[in-house]
Scaffold this active site. Sequence first.
Site, PDB file in Angstrom:
ATOM      1  N   LYS A  51      81.505  43.949 -18.887  1.00 53.77           N
ATOM      2  CA  LYS A  51      81.646  43.124 -20.128  1.00 53.77           C
ATOM      3  C   LYS A  51      82.706  43.645 -20.953  1.00 53.77           C
ATOM      4  O   LYS A  51      83.452  42.466 -21.658  1.00 53.77           O
ATOM      5  CB  LYS A  51      80.372  42.659 -20.949  1.00 53.77           C
ATOM      6  CG  LYS A  51      79.462  41.552 -20.243  1.00 53.77           C
ATOM      7  CD  LYS A  51      79.220  41.796 -18.725  1.00 53.77           C
ATOM      8  CE  LYS A  51      78.492  41.087 -18.087  1.00 53.77           C
ATOM      9  NZ  LYS A  51      78.026  41.480 -16.619  1.00 53.77           N
ATOM     10  N   GLY A 181      78.691  36.419  -5.516  1.00 51.80           N
ATOM     11  CA  GLY A 181      77.565  36.328  -6.236  1.00 51.80           C
ATOM     12  C   GLY A 181      78.031  36.683  -7.989  1.00 51.80           C
ATOM     13  O   GLY A 181      79.323  36.860  -8.091  1.00 51.80           O
ATOM     14  N   HIS A 444      78.801  21.110 -36.219  1.00 47.49           N
ATOM     15  CA  HIS A 444      80.384  20.383 -35.881  1.00 47.49           C
ATOM     16  C   HIS A 444      81.497  21.149 -36.603  1.00 47.49           C
ATOM     17  O   HIS A 444      81.029  21.376 -37.950  1.00 47.49           O
ATOM     18  CB  HIS A 444      80.357  18.992 -35.963  1.00 47.49           C
ATOM     19  CG  HIS A 444      81.520  18.403 -35.742  1.00 47.49           C
ATOM     20  ND1 HIS A 444      82.125  18.464 -34.498  1.00 47.49           N
ATOM     21  CD2 HIS A 444      82.884  18.231 -36.603  1.00 47.49           C
ATOM     22  CE1 HIS A 444      83.330  17.715 -34.278  1.00 47.49           C
ATOM     23  NE2 HIS A 444      83.820  17.616 -35.636  1.00 47.49           N
TER      24      HIS A 444
END
Length: 465
Positions: A51, A181, A444
């Site tokens: 990551k 995968g 939002h």
Amino acid sequence: MAKYDLVIIGSGPGGYVAAIRASQWGLKTAVVEKDPFLGGTCLHIGCIPTKVFLHHADIYDYFQRAEEFGFEVKDVKINWPAMLARKERIVKKHALGIAALFKKNKVDSITGWGRIAGPGRVSVEKDGKTTEIETNFTMLASGSDARTLPGVEIDGQTILTNREILALPSIPKSLVIVGAGAVGVEFASIFRTFGTDVTILEALPRIVPLEDEEISPELAKAFQKKGIRIETEAKVSAVKKDAQGATVAFTDKAGKSQSIAAEKVLIAVGRRPLTENIGIEKTKAKLERGFVHTNGYLETDEPRLYAIGDIIAGLPQLAHAASMEGIIAVGRMAGKDVQPFDRKRCPNATYCEPQIGSIGLTEKQAREAGHDVKTGKFPFLANSKATILGMHEGFIKVVAEAKYGEILGVHAIGPLATEIISEAVAALSLEATLDDMAGVIHAHPTVWEAMGDAFNAVRGLAINY
């Protein structure tokens, strides 16, 4: 002989989390770890290092598209050694963090090779010396390692697993990845972004084959747009090293023999459980192809012996699954009211670009289970925050039961999918219905608000699309 309420073999995300929770619940706990550092595969080889690279790739991708955002950026160069160094700093920081958590929670850490020595006993071997520990409960959390293909030898220089590819001295010019995968597609994202010519060979008919059937073609489309070559139904027969790197021989979906040469080859065909030489043969625990059988509370057939994580038969090989399994297991030991592990409530997260986040049943699984299925989809193309981010690909798909609106599964591919899936995880865990989720106020502008439109889309009530 030292005495404990619980001894855990392995300090990965299953073992260390279980140890801390056990101590919090009053169990005197020790963790036996074969490596001189804590954190296991996830921290040192799997989740965290990959990551780091994926985040760096995202940053580099923004630099490449700087003009779209009103910036003039010239001569951006990749400093690969600096990236490797940052990865190591992050890993070391969090390994030390686990050690600090052990100290804070009074968990004893023992370095050495742990084995079941007999009922209520664990032996620890280090530097040729063996000591024994007495324990009321024992937990196996020994993790997994990369599989390879028959006849394919991993040399760590040219033919690699997810372990060796993290320490390459330079970015390869070309890379063949065998397996599509999570591991395969994440490394495809990383190295293609950094300029590597990437080819993926997948034996099954679609990439990310565990995901919903509509996710796979969406990812394939995005990858092919980036210039990643994808061959599905590709049966690899041999990987041979040569002066330039290696050549991969395979049979394509038409049955024709093909070969492709590359500087490096990554074998990403799954993981095998590390259950050898840890003393299971001295117990009543049942093994299947090296995997341990447990019940929903992670109890084996041997009294007071638990097993968690990648070594469990039939459960997902995911860090967060291991952590929750550990919490459930020690809750059972401590007499707490815990629920058994439910695979349908465990999310999947794949950090390629675009990201994939999912939970529950795919549409096909739901129909095969006999549900009257209704689905809804909302594309990120219609989400204002996705447009602001310049990340327009993908969608959220909700699989629901038609009559009562039970949410059976949610599948997202697109910007921040691994983060926004959290709402769906909570919804399924709390058994919320479509009508419950339609009443949730979504902030939002956020990428997350697309989830609200996706839930409403099942009823044909999406506002923004």
